[in-house]
Design a protein around this motif. Structure first.
Motif, PDB file in Angstrom:
ATOM      1  N   LEU A   1      13.457 -15.220 -26.591  1.00 35.46           N
ATOM      2  CA  LEU A   1      12.934 -16.390 -27.303  1.00 35.46           C
ATOM      3  C   LEU A   1      13.963 -16.992 -28.246  1.00 35.46           C
ATOM      4  O   LEU A   1      14.723 -16.270 -28.900  1.00 35.46           O
ATOM      5  CB  LEU A   1      11.694 -16.012 -28.121  1.00 35.46           C
ATOM      6  CG  LEU A   1      10.493 -15.400 -27.365  1.00 35.46           C
ATOM      7  CD1 LEU A   1       9.349 -15.113 -28.328  1.00 35.46           C
ATOM      8  CD2 LEU A   1      10.015 -16.331 -26.254  1.00 35.46           C
ATOM      9  N   ASN A   2      13.945 -18.331 -28.354  1.00 36.10           N
ATOM     10  CA  ASN A   2      14.763 -18.979 -29.387  1.00 36.10           C
ATOM     11  C   ASN A   2      13.968 -18.980 -30.696  1.00 36.10           C
ATOM     12  O   ASN A   2      12.817 -18.526 -30.735  1.00 36.10           O
ATOM     13  CB  ASN A   2      15.183 -20.392 -28.958  1.00 36.10           C
ATOM     14  CG  ASN A   2      13.991 -21.336 -28.781  1.00 36.10           C
ATOM     15  OD1 ASN A   2      12.939 -21.176 -29.408  1.00 36.10           O
ATOM     16  ND2 ASN A   2      14.167 -22.337 -27.911  1.00 36.10           N
ATOM     17  N   ALA A   3      14.554 -19.506 -31.757  1.00 33.70           N
ATOM     18  CA  ALA A   3      13.936 -19.437 -33.089  1.00 33.70           C
ATOM     19  C   ALA A   3      12.577 -20.141 -33.118  1.00 33.70           C
ATOM     20  O   ALA A   3      11.606 -19.629 -33.693  1.00 33.70           O
ATOM     21  CB  ALA A   3      14.872 -20.035 -34.135  1.00 33.70           C
TER      22      ALA A   3
ATOM     23  N   ASP B   1      18.127  -6.858 -31.538  1.00 30.20           N
ATOM     24  CA  ASP B   1      19.403  -6.558 -32.191  1.00 30.20           C
ATOM     25  C   ASP B   1      19.446  -7.248 -33.570  1.00 30.20           C
ATOM     26  O   ASP B   1      18.992  -8.388 -33.720  1.00 30.20           O
ATOM     27  CB  ASP B   1      20.527  -7.095 -31.295  1.00 30.20           C
ATOM     28  CG  ASP B   1      21.889  -6.879 -31.912  1.00 30.20           C
ATOM     29  OD1 ASP B   1      22.345  -5.730 -31.894  1.00 30.20           O
ATOM     30  OD2 ASP B   1      22.468  -7.862 -32.426  1.00 30.20           O
ATOM     31  N   ASP B   2      20.005  -6.564 -34.564  1.00 32.94           N
ATOM     32  CA  ASP B   2      20.051  -7.107 -35.935  1.00 32.94           C
ATOM     33  C   ASP B   2      20.750  -8.464 -35.993  1.00 32.94           C
ATOM     34  O   ASP B   2      20.266  -9.405 -36.626  1.00 32.94           O
ATOM     35  CB  ASP B   2      20.770  -6.125 -36.886  1.00 32.94           C
ATOM     36  CG  ASP B   2      19.909  -4.906 -37.189  1.00 32.94           C
ATOM     37  OD1 ASP B   2      18.695  -4.956 -36.913  1.00 32.94           O
ATOM     38  OD2 ASP B   2      20.461  -3.902 -37.683  1.00 32.94           O
TER      39      ASP B   2
ATOM     40  N   PHE C   1       9.159  -8.951 -41.407  1.00 36.54           N
ATOM     41  CA  PHE C   1      10.023  -8.324 -40.407  1.00 36.54           C
ATOM     42  C   PHE C   1      10.715  -7.089 -40.981  1.00 36.54           C
ATOM     43  O   PHE C   1      10.853  -6.066 -40.297  1.00 36.54           O
ATOM     44  CB  PHE C   1      11.074  -9.319 -39.897  1.00 36.54           C
ATOM     45  CG  PHE C   1      10.501 -10.611 -39.335  1.00 36.54           C
ATOM     46  CD1 PHE C   1       9.236 -10.628 -38.760  1.00 36.54           C
ATOM     47  CD2 PHE C   1      11.223 -11.801 -39.389  1.00 36.54           C
ATOM     48  CE1 PHE C   1       8.703 -11.809 -38.245  1.00 36.54           C
ATOM     49  CE2 PHE C   1      10.707 -12.982 -38.879  1.00 36.54           C
ATOM     50  CZ  PHE C   1       9.442 -12.987 -38.310  1.00 36.54           C
ATOM     51  N   ASP C   2      11.144  -7.194 -42.242  1.00 36.31           N
ATOM     52  CA  ASP C   2      11.811  -6.046 -42.884  1.00 36.31           C
ATOM     53  C   ASP C   2      10.887  -4.837 -42.933  1.00 36.31           C
ATOM     54  O   ASP C   2      11.312  -3.708 -42.675  1.00 36.31           O
ATOM     55  CB  ASP C   2      12.266  -6.404 -44.313  1.00 36.31           C
ATOM     56  CG  ASP C   2      13.457  -7.361 -44.318  1.00 36.31           C
ATOM     57  OD1 ASP C   2      14.094  -7.518 -43.254  1.00 36.31           O
ATOM     58  OD2 ASP C   2      13.736  -7.948 -45.388  1.00 36.31           O
TER      59      ASP C   2
ATOM     60  N   ASP D   1      19.159 -12.035 -37.089  1.00 31.69           N
ATOM     61  CA  ASP D   1      19.755 -12.777 -38.206  1.00 31.69           C
ATOM     62  C   ASP D   1      20.077 -14.214 -37.796  1.00 31.69           C
ATOM     63  O   ASP D   1      19.861 -15.158 -38.556  1.00 31.69           O
ATOM     64  CB  ASP D   1      21.037 -12.088 -38.702  1.00 31.69           C
ATOM     65  CG  ASP D   1      20.724 -10.783 -39.432  1.00 31.69           C
ATOM     66  OD1 ASP D   1      19.554 -10.573 -39.790  1.00 31.69           O
ATOM     67  OD2 ASP D   1      21.666  -9.974 -39.624  1.00 31.69           O
ATOM     68  N   GLY D   2      20.572 -14.367 -36.574  1.00 26.18           N
ATOM     69  CA  GLY D   2      20.894 -15.699 -36.053  1.00 26.18           C
ATOM     70  C   GLY D   2      19.662 -16.573 -35.925  1.00 26.18           C
ATOM     71  O   GLY D   2      19.684 -17.764 -36.277  1.00 26.18           O
ATOM     72  N   LEU D   3      18.554 -15.977 -35.455  1.00 22.66           N
ATOM     73  CA  LEU D   3      17.300 -16.724 -35.315  1.00 22.66           C
ATOM     74  C   LEU D   3      16.773 -17.158 -36.686  1.00 22.66           C
ATOM     75  O   LEU D   3      16.296 -18.287 -36.856  1.00 22.66           O
ATOM     76  CB  LEU D   3      16.237 -15.865 -34.604  1.00 22.66           C
ATOM     77  CG  LEU D   3      16.519 -15.490 -33.139  1.00 22.66           C
ATOM     78  CD1 LEU D   3      15.413 -14.580 -32.606  1.00 22.66           C
ATOM     79  CD2 LEU D   3      16.621 -16.727 -32.251  1.00 22.66           C
TER      80      LEU D   3
END
Length: 606
Positions: free
Chosen positions: A64-66, A132-133, A153-154, A137-139
């Motif tokens: 999925l994208n953001a 993956d972290d 999420f955390d 993070d990128g999303l």
């Protein structure tokens, strides 16, 4: 799915008694009736929504994208709201008359169906934790609306090292209704059905415990013996409940590679083990300066060489036995809230006017008091068992604090509103402190001031010292259960080992008191929850000290903290006040406030 604590329809006759017109819940804001079309419609929607969610996203989360991930999170949140709304309604109805088998059946049926509907969603947390972290993070960087959910999420990803296979997680989810939930229900129904014979009168648990605060010592003694007799008659059942739940927890913790029985609670609370240990150690070190010292004073006031356990919560001899009517209780708390901030009283008002409080003691009603947030699209409900005692006014202030906190945090939305347990007691204890200070201000005589101070010290000892002793008992219980089955005598011995240490030398322990662990619901419902009370009290005492020091922006910072709900870590929330819970000195700041009250009481003796 986050679990919603289990929940009378509006009673048109009201709750009129010697305390005035006591309000009862109007649950129609949740649903008009248990068999109406609204619940059926929501159940059908939930069934379809869960199946569609699994169909659309299972095995695809990492693709999925953001924007698509945000859509998934929001759909999950909507499912959480509808499931939570149904379970809140079923649970609140049940708690009003736990002995009503139709209500019990309705709640159990709803729980079974919702568990079945939501089993296909188990993949979501598991797949999310496999992202993956760097990818995640990128999303988050690509979409600010998605980034808002980072605290959720955390918390999910904190469980990453303790995650089992998808199949095992689904199995655990599926079987939960016949595991811990079933033992919880057995405990609740057993407690609600207990009857205690005191001086020829048959009472329920709540009314019998209430006698422990009677002025007449013989009544307190009779109640203690009645409690001990009935607990002893049922001790095998209670021991079985504790053995089973502790063993079930040990098995699941072992499979999840949890480093300790407490670790799961710390993770859920978003608090580090060393912070809890610092709190525990600070309180245990303070036992002699707090409880031991106070109870020695109290023995003197009561004219006793030695105290029995039935004297622990006795009123002081100079205390009036005046009952406080509901209107006066409401006025006292509302005035205290309004003095701090008019908007705080405005937030509290609908609890009294709109059927958000259930106050009277009724046959079959669950004991104790709570504030249940329900869901962010409705509003909280407060349950009390109001008996007109000064402590009941403080309980009202406490639960109303929770309610105000829950209303303010609702702006965060369903997934971010829920405050970790460590901070969940902040507004409630602060509300109590405001009410106490209001009463203290109005004290007309030295004696009145003394009674108020002593009452507050007792409440603080019950919240801090007693809850940490409870926490130590639980730690010992789970450690001992890991070595094998515990007999009732084994559990009794663990209970007594923390009682003498925490209460002090002045106490004698009457035979039978060793079974009093049996009625504490937190050990059953929420293992290791109890330290949250001590955490909350210590935190509020430190906060109140900042308020008294005259920080001009305190109120704004305080409201910001409550509005944050579960969106920030305790470090972030306390930083604006210059406080840090990981600093051992932080806890001493809170404990020194209790010590200061005891100093004042000792000075009054001169």
């Amino acid at each position: 799915m986050r679990s919603h604590p289990q929940v009378h329809d509006a009673n048109p006759t009201g709750g009129h008694n010697k305390f005035g017109d006591l309000p009862e819940w109007d649950l129609t804001d949740l649903y008009p009736s248990p068999d109406g079309p609204e619940i059926s419609k929501d159940m059908d929607w939930l069934d379809t929504a869960c199946a569609d969610f699994a169909n659309d996203y299972e095995g695809k989360l990492d693709t999925l994208n953001a924007d698509d991930l945000l859509n998934a999170v929001q759909r999950y949140e909507q499912i959480d709201i509808i499931a939570g709304r149904i379970m809140s309604y079923a649970g609140l109805r049940y708690y009003q008359i736990t002995t009503d088998s139709d209500r019990a059946k309705f709640m159990a049926d709803m729980q079974d169906k919702i568990t079945a509907f939501t089993t296909p969603l188990v993949f979501y947390g598991l797949e999310f934790n496999r992202l993956d972290d760097d990818h995640l993070d990128g999303l988050l960087a690509a979409n600010t609306d998605l980034a808002r959910y980072k605290p959720v999420f955390d918390r999910m990803r904190a469980m990453k090292p303790h995650q089992l296979s998808d199949e095992l997680e689904k199995f655990l989810h599926d079987q939960s209704t016949v595991g811990a939930a079933a033992w919880n229900r057995l405990f609740d129904e057993t407690m609600a059905g207990l009857e205690f014979e005191v001086n020829g009168e048959t009472l329920n648990l709540e009314a019998t415990l209430n006698l422990l605060t009677e002025q007449d010592r013989s009544k307190r003694e009779a109640a203690t013996h009645a409690l001990a007799d009935v607990f002893q008659e049922n001790i095998k059942t209670f021991a079985r409940v504790h053995n089973t739940l502790a063993k079930e927890k040990e098995i699941e913790d072992r499979w999840r590679k949890m480093p300790s029985p407490q670790a799961g609670r710390h993770l859920a609370n978003h608090v580090e083990a060393e912070v809890v240990e610092a709190l525990r150690d600070a309180v245990v070190a303070a036992y002699p300066r707090l409880s031991h010292r106070y109870y020695a004073l109290k023995a003197k006031w009561l004219g006793l060489e030695r105290m029995e356990t039935w004297d622990r919560n006795a009123p002081l001899p100079m205390e009036s036995e005046r009952s406080i009517g509901w209107d006066e209780a409401q006025q006292t708390v509302m005035d205290a809230y309004a003095d701090f901030a008019p908007e705080m009283a405005e937030l509290a008002r609908p609890f009294f006017t709109d059927g958000w409080i259930d106050a009277p003691v009724k046959p079959g009603k669950a004991p104790g008091a709570f504030a249940h947030p329900t869901v962010t699209t409705v509003h909280p409900y407060v349950m009390l068992n109001y008996l007109g005692k000064p402590r009941d006014v403080m309980t009202l202030a406490h639960e109303l604090g929770h309610g105000v906190h829950q209303v303010l945090a609702a702006g965060q939305g369903e997934l971010l509103s829920s405050t970790p347990l460590t901070l969940a007691e902040t507004a409630s204890v602060f509300g109590e402190m405001l009410t106490f200070r209001k009463l203290l201000e109005g004290a007309k005589t030295k004696q009145e001031r003394k009674v108020l101070l002593a009452g507050k010290v007792e409440d603080m000892i019950n919240t801090v010292v007693r809850q940490i002793a409870f926490y130590d008992f639980e730690c010992k219980l789970h450690a001992a259960r890991a070595q094998g089955e515990l007999t009732p005598d084994d559990i009794n011995a663990l209970w007594m080992s923390v009682q003498a240490q925490s209460l002090g030398e002045v106490f004698d322990f009457t035979p039978g008191y060793e079974t009093f662990w049996a009625y504490i619901p937190h050990f059953v419902h929420s293992p290791f929850y109890v330290y949250a009370y001590a955490f909350g009290d210590g935190l509020v005492n430190a906060l109140y000290a900042v308020y008294e020091e005259g920080d001009p922006d305190f109120k704004d910072k305080y409201f910001d903290m409550l509005k944050a709900g579960g969106s920030k870590h305790h470090k972030e929330l306390l930083a604006p006040f210059g406080l840090d819970a990981s600093d051992p000195k932080f806890w001493d700041k809170g404990l020194s406030m209790i010590e200061g009250f005891i100093d004042e009481l000792e000075a009054m003796e001169d």
